[in-house]
Write a protein that holds these residues in place. Structure first.
Motif, mmCIF file in Angstrom:
data_model
loop_
_atom_site.group_PDB
_atom_site.id
_atom_site.type_symbol
_atom_site.label_atom_id
_atom_site.label_comp_id
_atom_site.label_asym_id
_atom_site.label_seq_id
_atom_site.Cartn_x
_atom_site.Cartn_y
_atom_site.Cartn_z
ATOM 1 N N SER A 30 0.446 -1.064 -0.086
ATOM 2 C CA SER A 30 0.036 0.069 0.126
ATOM 3 C C SER A 30 0.976 1.146 0.107
ATOM 4 O O SER A 30 0.823 2.012 -0.765
ATOM 5 C CB SER A 30 -1.499 0.311 0.998
ATOM 6 N N ALA A 31 1.670 1.140 0.877
ATOM 7 C CA ALA A 31 2.864 2.084 0.370
ATOM 8 C C ALA A 31 2.698 2.835 -0.624
ATOM 9 O O ALA A 31 4.075 3.684 -0.759
ATOM 10 C CB ALA A 31 3.590 1.975 2.023
ATOM 11 N N GLU A 32 4.106 1.642 -1.218
ATOM 12 C CA GLU A 32 4.899 1.296 -2.408
ATOM 13 C C GLU A 32 3.563 1.939 -3.540
ATOM 14 O O GLU A 32 4.582 2.333 -4.312
ATOM 15 C CB GLU A 32 5.063 0.253 -2.766
ATOM 16 N N ARG A 33 2.455 1.907 -3.482
ATOM 17 C CA ARG A 33 1.855 2.078 -5.142
ATOM 18 C C ARG A 33 0.493 2.893 -4.530
ATOM 19 O O ARG A 33 -0.293 2.343 -4.847
ATOM 20 C CB ARG A 33 1.056 -0.349 -4.826
ATOM 21 N N GLY A 34 0.489 3.922 -4.082
ATOM 22 C CA GLY A 34 0.143 4.831 -3.929
ATOM 23 C C GLY A 34 -1.278 5.157 -2.721
ATOM 24 O O GLY A 34 -2.351 6.022 -2.233
ATOM 25 N N GLY A 35 -0.893 4.477 -1.566
ATOM 26 C CA GLY A 35 -1.939 4.289 -0.890
ATOM 27 C C GLY A 35 -1.189 5.359 0.444
ATOM 28 O O GLY A 35 -0.015 5.638 0.372
ATOM 29 N N ASP A 36 -1.398 5.491 1.903
ATOM 30 C CA ASP A 36 -1.549 6.491 2.693
ATOM 31 C C ASP A 36 -1.342 5.145 4.192
ATOM 32 O O ASP A 36 -1.940 6.276 5.268
ATOM 33 C CB ASP A 36 -1.641 7.686 2.813
ATOM 34 N N PRO A 37 -0.704 4.266 4.251
ATOM 35 C CA PRO A 37 -1.104 3.801 5.949
ATOM 36 C C PRO A 37 -0.551 4.455 7.182
ATOM 37 O O PRO A 37 -1.232 3.664 7.788
ATOM 38 C CB PRO A 37 0.066 2.026 5.344
#
Length: 409
Positions: free
Chosen positions: A181-188
């Motif tokens: 998620s952090a690598e692919r556009g998310g904001d965990p």
């Protein structure tokens, strides 16, 4: 938004076989048995750079799916999106001092040209994220009103915990999901979220960025995943046959999209099969815009590389495999194209009925394009040795290669 012109698909004698394909969600092969109309959704480009070979490999895979279905005498309802507003597009426009809408329109037009040159069959519906916003807003409102979404500083997030099937598409554990998620556009890491994996449905307007009227949501723009869900539900409905894209979309994009749709409808699954193409590398690393290690279809075309050779280079690798683009891969494809064209240029040749069935069987077996190419190679080698007298054979081979592999000889 319009797609690109369709090349004619020749009709072949007999009938093709039902497709057996690898489903990411189950981890094994399943036999697809659509009704008279097969339904497929393939995630499209974010148009801030031209079509690279990774894109081309993905769309080639799902073009083969269409061709196998057409050979079974089915109709195909194919839908593809264009993410024509997103952070990477806006960042590229700022970097280059260009209007983001002009950048998106130019790169989308170039993508259409590349797809036409490669003889990729076009989608029936080609929908931009911007034009889909009127259909996205009510879906986000429904999720919020049902308690499946919540507000955080003006932004609206989807709650993954509301979907009991969350995680079934990718089969990943929570920690791996968090990292991806952090690598692919998310904001965990954003404080205040109910679950670190919760994805954004609606981003409140930011200064200097485009925004649209979101009704009760306020001005803003849609998140990535809800865009595709809205388009797919509108044009295909729940339980369509194939959700497709590159393997890097299994999580978070396809995982989140499935949960959005399932929470909206109360039905499961969103798609019957999740099919993912492998990654293409260059110089030992995955070909990606962020790394800048790209080989562009348009650049090869400008260098007078025959698009049929580009397509053969793609077909020489199994769609699920990760592989590396090299000069030798292209050289081999150019040589193969010359051999095939020489073989079908003769006025007669060896009978080709068995070849048609070999190609059909190879493609029905999880789109085994390398096996299909090998079958044509064997026919071409025997043809070059002479001895055949079937006047219809060269034409049948040409039609087979065109109809099933998308290569014009």
């Amino acid at each position: 938004m319009h797609a690109w012109p369709a090349s004619e698909v020749p009709a072949l004698p007999g009938k093709g076989r039902d497709l057996r394909i690898h489903d990411t969600a189950t981890g094994g092969r399943i036999t697809l048995d659509p009704g008279p109309v097969a339904r497929i959704y393939v995630c499209g480009i974010t148009p801030y750079d031209a079509t690279h070979m990774g894109h081309a490999a993905t769309y080639n895979a799902f073009d083969l799916v269409q061709r196998v279905w057409l050979d079974t005498k089915r109709q195909v309802h194919y839908v593809q999106n264009v993410t024509d507003v997103d952070d990477p597009l806006l960042e590229r426009a700022v970097r280059d001092g260009e209007d983001w809408t002009e950048l998106a329109e130019r790169e989308t037009a170039l993508f259409r040209e590349d797809m036409t040159a490669l003889r990729m069959l076009p989608p029936k519906h080609y929908i931009g994220a911007v034009e889909a916003i009127p259909g996205i807003v009510p879906l986000v409102e429904r999720l919020r009103d049902a308690g499946a979404a919540y507000e955080l500083d003006g932004d609206i997030y989807f709650s993954v915990d509301c979907d009991p099937h969350f995680g079934e598409v990718s089969g990943l554990d929570a920690e791996t999901m968090r990292l991806l998620s952090a690598e692919r556009g998310g904001d965990p890491e954003r404080p205040g979220k109910k679950n670190a994996l919760d994805p954004m449905l609606w981003m409140a307007a930011r200064e200097g960025e485009p925004s649209w009227d979101g009704g009760s949501l306020g001005r803003g723009r849609p998140g990535w995943h809800i865009e595709c869900v809205a388009i797919a539900l509108d044009h295909l409905g729940m339980g369509f046959d194939v959700q497709g894209g590159g393997s890097d979309l299994a999580f978070p994009h396809h995982e989140m999209g499935a949960s959005h749709a399932q929470a909206l409808t109360g039905e499961h699954p969103f798609a019957r099969a999740y099919v993912h193409a492998g990654m293409v590398a260059l110089n030992g690393e995955k070909m990606s815009k962020s790394k800048g290690n790209l080989v562009f279809v348009s650049a090869l075309r400008r260098d007078d590389v025959d698009p049929a050779a580009i397509r053969l280079a793609l077909l020489s690798h199994h769609y699920r495999a990760d592989w590396e683009w090299t000069d030798q891969v292209l050289a081999d494809a150019v040589e193969r194209l010359a051999r095939w064209r020489a073989a079908v240029s003769r006025p007669d040749g060896l009978p080709a009925d068995a070849l048609v069935e070999e190609v059909r069987e190879a493609l029905a077996d999880d789109l085994d394009a390398p096996a299909a190419l090998a079958a044509v190679d064997r026919w071409a080698a025997r043809q070059s040795a002479g001895g055949g007298s079937d006047e219809g054979a060269p034409g049948l081979v040409s039609r087979t290669v065109d109809a099933l592999l998308g290569v014009a000889l």
